[in-house]
Design a protein around this motif. Structure first.
Motif, PDB file in Angstrom:
ATOM      1  N   THR A 360      -0.835   1.128  -3.667  1.00  0.00           N
ATOM      2  CA  THR A 360      -0.526   2.481  -3.051  1.00  0.00           C
ATOM      3  C   THR A 360      -1.439   2.774  -1.680  1.00  0.00           C
ATOM      4  OG1 THR A 360      -2.246   3.260  -4.296  1.00  0.00           O
ATOM      5  CG2 THR A 360      -0.370   3.460  -5.464  1.00  0.00           C
ATOM      6  N   LEU A 361      -1.954   1.818  -1.156  1.00  0.00           N
ATOM      7  CA  LEU A 361      -2.662   1.775   0.033  1.00  0.00           C
ATOM      8  C   LEU A 361      -1.797   2.502   1.302  1.00  0.00           C
ATOM      9  CD1 LEU A 361      -4.942  -1.300   0.182  1.00  0.00           C
ATOM     10  CD2 LEU A 361      -5.661   1.036  -0.195  1.00  0.00           C
ATOM     11  N   PRO A 362      -0.570   2.023   1.253  1.00  0.00           N
ATOM     12  CA  PRO A 362       0.162   2.431   2.416  1.00  0.00           C
ATOM     13  C   PRO A 362       0.398   4.004   2.272  1.00  0.00           C
ATOM     14  CG  PRO A 362       1.035   0.347   1.864  1.00  0.00           C
ATOM     15  CD  PRO A 362       0.078   0.772   0.774  1.00  0.00           C
ATOM     16  N   ILE A 363       0.831   4.468   0.903  1.00  0.00           N
ATOM     17  CA  ILE A 363       1.200   5.830   0.839  1.00  0.00           C
ATOM     18  C   ILE A 363       0.217   6.822   0.792  1.00  0.00           C
ATOM     19  CG2 ILE A 363       3.381   5.186  -0.304  1.00  0.00           C
ATOM     20  CD1 ILE A 363       2.142   5.892  -2.941  1.00  0.00           C
ATOM     21  N   GLN A 364      -1.111   6.172   0.592  1.00  0.00           N
ATOM     22  CA  GLN A 364      -2.338   7.028   0.865  1.00  0.00           C
ATOM     23  C   GLN A 364      -2.843   7.264   2.255  1.00  0.00           C
ATOM     24  OE1 GLN A 364      -4.660   5.630  -1.915  1.00  0.00           O
ATOM     25  NE2 GLN A 364      -3.925   5.716  -3.707  1.00  0.00           N
ATOM     26  N   GLU A 366      -2.543   7.974   6.585  1.00  0.00           N
ATOM     27  CA  GLU A 366      -1.829   8.818   7.567  1.00  0.00           C
ATOM     28  C   GLU A 366      -0.859   8.163   8.469  1.00  0.00           C
ATOM     29  OE1 GLU A 366      -1.567  12.167   7.921  1.00  0.00           O
ATOM     30  OE2 GLU A 366      -2.731  12.412   6.230  1.00  0.00           O
ATOM     31  N   VAL A 367      -1.398   6.855   8.753  1.00  0.00           N
ATOM     32  CA  VAL A 367      -0.700   6.003   9.480  1.00  0.00           C
ATOM     33  C   VAL A 367      -1.046   4.592   8.994  1.00  0.00           C
ATOM     34  CG1 VAL A 367      -0.342   4.701  11.840  1.00  0.00           C
ATOM     35  CG2 VAL A 367      -0.763   7.191  11.606  1.00  0.00           C
ATOM     36  N   LYS A 428       3.917  10.211   6.454  1.00  0.00           N
ATOM     37  CA  LYS A 428       4.229  11.406   6.153  1.00  0.00           C
ATOM     38  C   LYS A 428       5.470  11.902   7.246  1.00  0.00           C
ATOM     39  CE  LYS A 428       0.285  12.498   3.429  1.00  0.00           C
ATOM     40  NZ  LYS A 428       0.998  12.025   2.064  1.00  0.00           N
ATOM     41  N   ASP A 429       5.685  11.006   8.209  1.00  0.00           N
ATOM     42  CA  ASP A 429       6.702  11.700   9.118  1.00  0.00           C
ATOM     43  C   ASP A 429       8.073  12.202   8.484  1.00  0.00           C
ATOM     44  OD1 ASP A 429       7.391  11.567  12.103  1.00  0.00           O
ATOM     45  OD2 ASP A 429       9.176  10.212  11.262  1.00  0.00           O
ATOM     46  N   PHE A 430       8.561  11.548   7.418  1.00  0.00           N
ATOM     47  CA  PHE A 430       9.682  12.020   6.729  1.00  0.00           C
ATOM     48  C   PHE A 430       9.905  13.490   6.405  1.00  0.00           C
ATOM     49  CE2 PHE A 430       7.391  11.295   3.110  1.00  0.00           C
ATOM     50  CZ  PHE A 430       7.541  12.018   2.156  1.00  0.00           C
ATOM     51  N   GLU A 431       8.686  14.112   6.213  1.00  0.00           N
ATOM     52  CA  GLU A 431       8.496  15.336   5.718  1.00  0.00           C
ATOM     53  C   GLU A 431       9.039  16.267   6.641  1.00  0.00           C
ATOM     54  OE1 GLU A 431       4.497  16.279   4.770  1.00  0.00           O
ATOM     55  OE2 GLU A 431       4.236  15.104   3.052  1.00  0.00           O
ATOM     56  N   LYS A 432       9.411  16.076   7.960  1.00  0.00           N
ATOM     57  CA  LYS A 432       9.890  16.882   8.864  1.00  0.00           C
ATOM     58  C   LYS A 432      11.647  17.037   8.489  1.00  0.00           C
ATOM     59  CE  LYS A 432      10.772  13.234  12.362  1.00  0.00           C
ATOM     60  NZ  LYS A 432      10.304  12.672  13.681  1.00  0.00           N
TER      61      LYS A 432
END
Length: 435
Positions: A360-364, A366-367, A428-432
């Motif tokens: 889960t390191l990537p999804i935790q 910011e970049v 989290k870019d997809f959240e837009k």
């Protein structure tokens, strides 16, 4: 490349082919152990190379779900020797095509017309040939089209293929006592992939839902030139994602493609709760402007809320730092069972805590920089550790909800694609794009 005039479709024919492949593999082992007597320092590299070649040669003639297994295994870069990965990767978009007469016969059978009666021009030679179908180029009213034709008998052989693979999988992955729902999940998805009318409707729905995502393109689909065994879509110009990955693309270009791919998957998973569950490079192209093109939606997986919620809750830092809460989520996900012994509860809690702390390191973040090999090396180290864990071998490996099969496959496949692209992405870019 040699063309195929027929595909074994009967159970006896397919069993015979698998048995003959097994005999070849057995011969390779006898040869290896004979040579090792003379040369004790002999490695297994040549053995793996010979076995991979013989297994792939057998599967590519069977096509269908048997070849699909090789395609799925080619994504497991941390679980297989490199010779298997290299050989099985060919199944993604490079296998022997059907001969022109069989193509015409197949077209006539399923569409009631020969291809030249429908299109202005139709290339008798396929452009790409994979596990379930092959693609031909056609022209209609000045538009370049891609026509995907399903191999004959593929759907009818799925159940028997799964029955053949099941005992091997149970032994390889320590699934004794496993529920049939695991294998039913795989069989159901393979059957869906052979339903081309379903694929067209799924494709058109994904296009409508995801057209808002920047730098992401899709072909148009033409139901009027399609059937349950044939799909006609726009011909999309670009290079396969694997070619892009091995090119001299700049970091800026890699980041653009990687961000698009990441946003595409995260938006599907978190907004649509239904996603493209076959993330291999043969399903994506990159055009001259660096746009990502998605071209295949035969395998889609829907995530029910009662799985989606604990799956992502168990991955949070708060969960990983609170063992009691973490353990409660493992029960919800059917990783821990009420029938487990104290030792089993402790072992699998520690095991999955270690796995998820890395996975889960990537999804935790910011970049996240997928060009940094540290993350990939950590996953590889864990894979090797648990592959050689003698305690794990003694325990029942039947763990987790059936939904893990395609959700985990998608994340592993996505991670592998991101490693190959070597992109740095905003997580989290997809959240837009969310409503």
């Amino acid at each position: 490349m040699k063309k195929i005039d027929s595909i074994p479709t009967g159970k006896i024919e397919r069993v015979t082919k698998l048995v003959s492949t097994g005999v070849k593999v057995g011969g390779n082992y006898l040869k290896y152990y004979g040579e090792k007597v003379v040369n004790p320092n002999l490695t297994k590299d040549k053995l793996h190379e010979n076995n991979a070649a013989d297994i792939y040669d057998g599967l590519k003639e069977l096509k269908g779900s048997a070849l699909k297994v090789a395609q799925m295994l080619s994504m497991e870069k941390n679980l297989l020797p490199q010779s298997y990965v290299d050989k099985f990767s060919l199944s993604q978009f490079s296998v022997p095509p059907l001969s022109a007469p069989l193509v015409r016969k197949t077209f006539k059978t399923y569409f009631k017309k020969y291809p030249e009666e429908i299109f202005d021009t139709f290339s008798p030679d396929s452009i790409n040939a994979a596990s379930i179908g092959q693609v031909h180029k056609a022209v209609k009213n000045g538009n370049e089209l891609a026509v995907k034709i399903q191999y004959p008998g593929i759907r009818e052989s799925i159940s028997s293929d799964i029955a053949l693979v099941k005992p091997i999988a149970i032994r390889m992955f320590n699934l004794q006592g496993t529920s049939d729902e695991y294998f039913q999940e795989v069989e159901d998805k393979l059957i869906e992939e052979t339903d081309y009318k379903l694929e067209i409707s799924q494709s058109m729905k994904v296009i409508e839902d995801c057209k808002k995502i920047d730098n992401l393109l899709f072909p148009n689909y033409y139901p009027e030139y399609s059937s349950d065994k044939i799909i006609t879509m726009d011909w999309m110009n670009g290079i396969h994602l694997s070619e892009f990955c091995s090119s001299d693309a700049s970091q800026e270009e890699r980041d653009k493609v990687g961000q698009t791919l990441w946003d595409f998957y995260m938006f599907q998973i978190h907004s649509l709760k239904k996603f493209h569950a076959d993330p291999h490079p043969g399903n994506f192209l990159v055009d001259k402007d660096g746009n990502l093109i998605a071209i295949d939606f035969g395998c889609m997986k829907e995530i029910p809320n009662d799985f989606y919620i604990p799956y992502f809750e168990v991955s949070t830092p708060d969960s990983l730092n609170n063992i009691a809460y973490f353990k409660s989520k493992l029960y919800e996900l059917e990783i821990l069972k009420t029938t487990d012994t104290k030792d089993e509860i402790e072992f699998f809690t520690n095991m999955f805590h270690e796995l998820l702390s890395v996975f889960t390191l990537p999804i935790q973040a910011e970049v996240f920089d997928f060009s940094n090999p540290d993350f990939q090396n950590k996953i590889a180290a864990l894979s090797e550790k648990f592959a050689n864990d003698k305690t794990l071998r003694k325990m029942n490996g039947n763990r987790g909800s059936k939904h893990f099969i395609y959700v985990n496959r998608t994340f592993f496949g996505l991670y592998n694609l991101m490693f190959d692209i070597k992109a740095k992405v905003k997580i989290k870019d997809f959240e837009k794009y969310l409503n």
